[in-house]
Design a protein around this motif. Structure first.
Motif, short mmCIF file in Angstrom:
data_model
loop_
_atom_site.label_atom_id
_atom_site.label_comp_id
_atom_site.label_asym_id
_atom_site.label_seq_id
_atom_site.Cartn_x
_atom_site.Cartn_y
_atom_site.Cartn_z
N VAL A 40 0.81 -1.22 0.00
CA VAL A 40 0.00 0.00 0.00
C VAL A 40 0.84 1.28 0.00
O VAL A 40 0.30 2.37 -0.21
N LEU A 41 2.15 1.16 0.22
CA LEU A 41 2.98 2.36 0.28
C LEU A 41 3.39 2.85 -1.09
O LEU A 41 3.61 2.05 -2.01
N PRO A 42 3.56 4.16 -1.25
CA PRO A 42 4.03 4.70 -2.53
C PRO A 42 5.52 4.45 -2.70
O PRO A 42 6.23 4.19 -1.73
N PRO A 43 6.04 4.53 -3.91
CA PRO A 43 7.49 4.38 -4.12
C PRO A 43 8.26 5.41 -3.30
O PRO A 43 7.86 6.57 -3.20
N GLY A 44 9.36 4.97 -2.71
CA GLY A 44 10.17 5.88 -1.93
C GLY A 44 9.54 6.34 -0.64
O GLY A 44 9.90 7.40 -0.11
N ALA A 45 8.61 5.57 -0.10
CA ALA A 45 7.90 5.97 1.10
C ALA A 45 8.85 6.20 2.27
O ALA A 45 9.85 5.50 2.42
N ARG A 46 8.51 7.17 3.10
CA ARG A 46 9.27 7.45 4.32
C ARG A 46 8.68 6.61 5.44
O ARG A 46 7.50 6.78 5.79
N VAL A 47 9.49 5.74 6.03
CA VAL A 47 9.01 4.81 7.04
C VAL A 47 9.84 4.94 8.31
O VAL A 47 11.08 4.90 8.26
N LEU A 48 9.15 5.10 9.43
CA LEU A 48 9.80 5.13 10.74
C LEU A 48 9.60 3.78 11.40
O LEU A 48 8.47 3.30 11.54
N ASP A 49 10.70 3.16 11.83
CA ASP A 49 10.66 1.84 12.47
C ASP A 49 11.03 2.01 13.95
O ASP A 49 12.19 2.21 14.29
N SER A 101 9.54 14.64 15.85
CA SER A 101 9.50 14.63 14.39
C SER A 101 8.45 15.65 13.95
O SER A 101 7.43 15.83 14.65
N PRO A 102 8.64 16.29 12.81
CA PRO A 102 7.63 17.24 12.34
C PRO A 102 6.31 16.54 12.03
O PRO A 102 6.29 15.35 11.69
N PRO A 103 5.21 17.26 12.13
CA PRO A 103 3.92 16.68 11.73
C PRO A 103 3.93 16.25 10.27
O PRO A 103 4.62 16.83 9.44
N ALA A 104 3.17 15.20 9.99
CA ALA A 104 2.98 14.71 8.62
C ALA A 104 4.30 14.46 7.90
O ALA A 104 4.49 14.84 6.74
N SER A 105 5.24 13.79 8.60
CA SER A 105 6.56 13.55 8.01
C SER A 105 6.82 12.10 7.64
O SER A 105 7.88 11.80 7.09
N TRP A 106 5.86 11.20 7.90
CA TRP A 106 6.07 9.78 7.63
C TRP A 106 4.88 9.18 6.90
O TRP A 106 3.73 9.43 7.26
N ASP A 107 5.17 8.38 5.89
CA ASP A 107 4.12 7.65 5.18
C ASP A 107 3.66 6.44 5.96
O ASP A 107 2.52 5.98 5.80
N ALA A 108 4.53 5.91 6.80
CA ALA A 108 4.18 4.76 7.63
C ALA A 108 5.06 4.74 8.87
O ALA A 108 6.20 5.19 8.84
N VAL A 109 4.51 4.20 9.93
CA VAL A 109 5.26 3.95 11.15
C VAL A 109 5.08 2.48 11.52
O VAL A 109 3.96 1.99 11.61
N CYS A 110 6.20 1.79 11.71
CA CYS A 110 6.18 0.40 12.17
C CYS A 110 6.48 0.40 13.67
O CYS A 110 7.41 1.08 14.12
N ALA A 111 5.72 -0.38 14.41
CA ALA A 111 5.96 -0.51 15.85
C ALA A 111 5.79 -1.99 16.18
O ALA A 111 4.70 -2.43 16.55
N TYR A 112 6.87 -2.74 16.03
CA TYR A 112 6.81 -4.19 16.20
C TYR A 112 7.41 -4.57 17.55
O TYR A 112 8.63 -4.66 17.70
N PHE A 113 6.54 -4.69 18.53
CA PHE A 113 6.85 -5.10 19.92
C PHE A 113 7.52 -4.05 20.80
O PHE A 113 7.99 -4.40 21.87
N PRO A 114 7.57 -2.76 20.44
CA PRO A 114 8.31 -1.83 21.32
C PRO A 114 7.56 -1.41 22.58
O PRO A 114 8.17 -0.86 23.49
N PHE A 115 6.25 -1.65 22.63
CA PHE A 115 5.47 -1.14 23.75
C PHE A 115 5.40 -2.09 24.93
O PHE A 115 4.83 -1.75 25.97
N LEU A 116 5.98 -3.28 24.82
CA LEU A 116 5.82 -4.29 25.86
C LEU A 116 6.56 -3.93 27.15
O LEU A 116 6.22 -4.46 28.21
N GLN A 117 7.54 -3.05 27.10
CA GLN A 117 8.24 -2.61 28.30
C GLN A 117 7.99 -1.12 28.57
O GLN A 117 8.79 -0.45 29.20
#
Length: 209
Positions: A40-49, A101-117
């Motif tokens: 679903v992401l556009p080419p060159g998408a900005r992604v925060l992991d 981070s500035p508002p509206a600066s990422w096309d996607a944010v991944c959060a894979y297990f960071p909230f468990l602690q």
């Protein structure tokens, strides 16, 4: 009463290092999450992991697909490993709770297990900030171990840690309260490749701004 010292997230992952990949590096749900995001992401998408770990497989696969990836981790060891493993991505030593981070600066944010602690109030605050960081129509891809647990002592790869999470419906409610629309959820059971480790449920939640 167990008086063992509780290990912080930074200390835990500094100690585990590359060994994390051997036991937990690629649960099947990660493959599904990255595949669905790339669809679903556009080419060159900005992604925060968030909680990028060793950089593999998430940042590596996103960067290989042409995404501009920035990973955040509280562990200096993990940031060093990720920088070496995925030279086409950027990695920062940072706690997402204080990172900006500035508002509206990422096309996607991944959060894979960071909230468990992370305390529940901190998770809620981060979700609200993530909603601001996403572009309109941007995606949050989140994976966790769903359960109604707060500050529960558990043993993890030989370390005493404190676990906090939400049951699935409560997590969906928190994501919605942050201003995101939950698009889908998917749950499956993962059996870690470690002696004595118990199977655990993994929940993938996808939401959109």
């Amino acid at each position: 009463m167990d008086e063992r010292r509780v290990t912080s997230a930074a200390e835990l992952f500094d100690a585990i290092g590359a060994g994390y990949e051997d036991a937990f590096g690629r649960p099947p749900i990660l493959t599904r999450a990255v595949r669905e995001l790339l669809a679903v992401l556009p080419p060159g998408a900005r992604v925060l992991d968030i909680g990028s770990g060793t950089g593999r497989p998430v940042a590596a696969e996103l960067a290989a697909a042409g995404c501009r990836v920035t990973g955040l981790d509280v562990s200096p060891v993990m940031v060093e490993l990720a920088t070496r493993n995925v030279p086409d991505a950027r990695f920062e030593l940072a706690d997402v709770r204080t990172w900006t981070s500035p508002p509206a600066s990422w096309d996607a944010v991944c959060a894979y297990f960071p909230f468990l602690q992370m305390p529940r109030a901190d998770t809620e605050a981060v979700l609200a900030r993530v909603a601001e960081w996403l572009v309109p129509g941007g995606y949050l891809s989140l994976i966790t171990v769903p359960m109604d647990a707060e500050d529960v002592p558990v043993e993890f790869l030989g370390h005493q840690v404190r676990l906090t999470s939400f049951a699935a419906p409560d997590l969906e409610a928190r994501v919605a309260a942050a201003g995101l629309t939950v698009l889908s959820t998917h749950s499956e059971v993962f059996a870690p490749d470690q002696p004595g480790a118990s199977p655990e449920e993994h929940l993938l939640l996808t939401a959109r701004r």
